[in-house]
Design a protein around this motif. Structure first.
Motif, short mmCIF file in Angstrom:
data_model
loop_
_atom_site.label_atom_id
_atom_site.label_comp_id
_atom_site.label_asym_id
_atom_site.label_seq_id
_atom_site.Cartn_x
_atom_site.Cartn_y
_atom_site.Cartn_z
N ARG A 113 0.87 -1.24 0.02
CA ARG A 113 0.10 -0.09 0.13
C ARG A 113 0.90 1.13 -0.05
NH1 ARG A 113 -3.09 -1.55 3.69
NH2 ARG A 113 -2.02 -0.21 5.36
N LEU A 114 2.06 1.59 0.76
CA LEU A 114 2.82 2.51 0.77
C LEU A 114 3.36 2.61 -0.53
CD1 LEU A 114 4.59 2.23 4.16
CD2 LEU A 114 3.43 4.15 3.45
N ILE A 115 3.98 1.35 -1.12
CA ILE A 115 4.60 1.46 -2.28
C ILE A 115 3.67 2.12 -3.59
CG2 ILE A 115 5.60 0.20 -4.32
CD1 ILE A 115 6.81 -1.55 -2.37
N GLN A 116 2.59 1.78 -3.34
CA GLN A 116 1.64 2.43 -4.29
C GLN A 116 1.33 3.76 -4.25
OE1 GLN A 116 -2.27 0.46 -4.46
NE2 GLN A 116 -3.25 1.40 -6.24
N ARG A 117 1.21 4.03 -2.72
CA ARG A 117 0.87 5.46 -2.64
C ARG A 117 2.14 6.42 -2.87
NH1 ARG A 117 -2.16 7.22 2.61
NH2 ARG A 117 -2.36 8.94 1.02
N MET A 118 3.29 5.73 -2.92
CA MET A 118 4.50 6.65 -3.47
C MET A 118 4.60 6.53 -4.78
SD MET A 118 6.26 7.48 -0.87
CE MET A 118 6.08 7.30 0.83
N ARG A 119 3.66 6.07 -5.69
CA ARG A 119 3.69 5.79 -7.06
C ARG A 119 4.85 5.01 -7.77
NH1 ARG A 119 1.75 11.46 -6.74
NH2 ARG A 119 3.61 12.21 -7.89
N LEU A 120 5.05 4.15 -6.90
CA LEU A 120 6.06 2.99 -7.08
C LEU A 120 5.84 1.37 -7.79
CD1 LEU A 120 8.69 4.30 -4.38
CD2 LEU A 120 9.15 4.68 -6.80
N GLN A 137 14.54 8.23 -3.71
CA GLN A 137 14.13 9.20 -2.28
C GLN A 137 12.78 8.41 -1.84
OE1 GLN A 137 14.15 13.30 -2.47
NE2 GLN A 137 15.28 13.32 -0.64
N ARG A 138 11.85 8.28 -2.66
CA ARG A 138 10.55 7.65 -2.35
C ARG A 138 10.46 6.54 -1.73
NH1 ARG A 138 7.04 8.26 -7.48
NH2 ARG A 138 8.73 9.29 -8.49
N VAL A 139 11.43 5.62 -2.21
CA VAL A 139 11.55 4.27 -1.65
C VAL A 139 12.21 4.29 -0.37
CG1 VAL A 139 12.69 2.17 -1.84
CG2 VAL A 139 12.14 3.02 -4.09
N ALA A 140 13.25 5.32 -0.07
CA ALA A 140 13.69 5.50 1.31
C ALA A 140 12.51 5.91 2.22
CB ALA A 140 15.09 6.37 1.04
N LEU A 141 11.69 6.69 1.73
CA LEU A 141 10.61 7.43 2.46
C LEU A 141 9.63 6.32 3.07
CD1 LEU A 141 9.31 9.90 3.99
CD2 LEU A 141 8.09 10.27 2.00
N ALA A 142 9.41 5.46 1.96
CA ALA A 142 8.45 4.29 2.18
C ALA A 142 9.14 3.33 3.28
CB ALA A 142 8.19 3.64 0.81
N ARG A 143 10.29 3.10 3.15
CA ARG A 143 11.06 2.28 4.01
C ARG A 143 11.02 2.89 5.54
NH1 ARG A 143 17.10 1.79 2.65
NH2 ARG A 143 17.09 3.78 3.48
N THR A 144 11.10 4.05 5.73
CA THR A 144 10.89 4.80 7.02
C THR A 144 9.57 4.77 7.55
OG1 THR A 144 12.64 6.21 6.22
CG2 THR A 144 11.34 6.90 8.21
N LEU A 145 8.64 5.03 6.54
CA LEU A 145 7.29 4.91 7.18
C LEU A 145 6.91 3.52 7.44
CD1 LEU A 145 5.51 7.33 4.63
CD2 LEU A 145 6.42 7.86 6.75
N LEU A 146 7.53 2.47 6.63
CA LEU A 146 6.91 1.22 7.17
C LEU A 146 7.39 0.98 8.46
CD1 LEU A 146 5.72 -1.50 5.94
CD2 LEU A 146 7.72 -2.19 5.16
N GLU A 147 8.54 1.45 9.08
CA GLU A 147 8.93 1.01 10.57
C GLU A 147 7.97 1.42 11.57
OE1 GLU A 147 12.44 -0.21 11.36
OE2 GLU A 147 11.62 -1.07 9.53
N ASP A 148 7.03 2.25 11.12
CA ASP A 148 5.90 2.60 12.17
C ASP A 148 6.65 2.96 13.61
OD1 ASP A 148 3.31 2.80 12.91
OD2 ASP A 148 3.10 0.68 13.43
N ARG A 149 7.27 3.85 13.69
CA ARG A 149 8.10 3.86 15.03
C ARG A 149 7.25 5.44 15.57
NH1 ARG A 149 12.67 1.02 15.76
NH2 ARG A 149 12.20 -1.11 14.49
#
Length: 242
Positions: A113-120, A137-149
């Motif tokens: 879902r995050l990857i889709q919202r990043m248009r990736l 950069q969008r991949v890196a942002l998605a990775r950060t958001l997925l951490e859910d911290r």
């Protein structure tokens, strides 16, 4: 996810005996976005890395505390200026890297879902070398958001994006990080005016606060208060190097 605490960093930092930043106190409100601006070399990234518990190359004298008194270990997600993607891994694998390194199962539905919202979504099987700088950069942002911290540290996370994508990703980040304690380092006064609930300009001498707009973030770029805050920040930044 545990509740997001407020944070405080108090102290000074030196490199090879030279002052990087003078004694300062930076407080991050619980569940709020704090934006930190300033010229290059004043120690903004050092502050992020200190909070994250990473090596900085500087000697820090002071303390970093969470308002709830609990240790920050395993409560912080950090997105560096460089995307730090694994060159041999696909987009999907890079986004889920954190869980994989910890030996935990990946929430595939949330990742996708995050990857889709990043248009990736059309690039999930590609390697970093096949992507543009903005896509990386969008991949890196998605990775950060997925951490859910509960504590999220962002070092110029939107800098490589075009204007439209930058605004879209800012909106997504605000939505995805609702309730988190966020520290955003940026060189863009307009970005800070859109996103900041607390805004600070950093120099080697200390911190200068700037009153944020009253509207909730993300704010409209052409809102009068947003534009006024953007102008005030630009003036502060120019004065800092005058």
């Amino acid at each position: 996810m545990t509740p997001a605490p407020d944070l405080s960093i108090k102290g000074t930092a030196t490199i090879d005996g030279a002052t990087l930043f003078a004694p300062l106190t930076l407080t991050l409100g619980a569940g709020q976005w704090t934006c930190l601006l300033g010229g290059s070399g004043v120690g903004k990234t050092t502050i992020l890395r200190l909070i994250a518990g990473l090596d900085t190359g500087a000697v820090f004298t002071g303390q970093i505390t969470a308002g709830d008194g609990a240790p920050m270990q395993d409560r912080v997600a950090y997105m560096a200026q460089d995307d730090l993607l694994l060159p041999w891994a696909t987009v999907a694998q890079n986004v889920s890297l954190g869980a994989r390194l910890r030996g935990k199962s990946v929430d595939l539905e949330r990742r996708n879902r995050l990857i889709q919202r990043m248009r990736l979504q059309d690039h999930m099987t590609k390697k970093p070398a096949e992507l543009s700088g903005g896509q990386r950069q969008r991949v890196a942002l998605a990775r950060t958001l997925l951490e859910d911290r509960p504590i999220v540290l962002l070092d110029e996370p939107f800098s490589a994006l075009d204007a439209r994508t930058r605004a879209d990703m800012q909106d997504l980040a605000v939505e995805a990080l609702q309730g988190r304690t966020v520290l955003l380092v940026t060189h863009d006064p307009g970005e800070a005016a859109r996103l900041g609930q607390s805004i600070m300009v950093m120099t080697q001498q200390g911190l200068t606060p700037c009153e944020p707009p009253h509207a909730p973030a993300p704010r409209h770029v052409d809102d009068l208060e947003t534009l006024e805050t953007q102008g005030a920040l630009l003036r502060l930044l120019r004065e800092a190097v005058a």
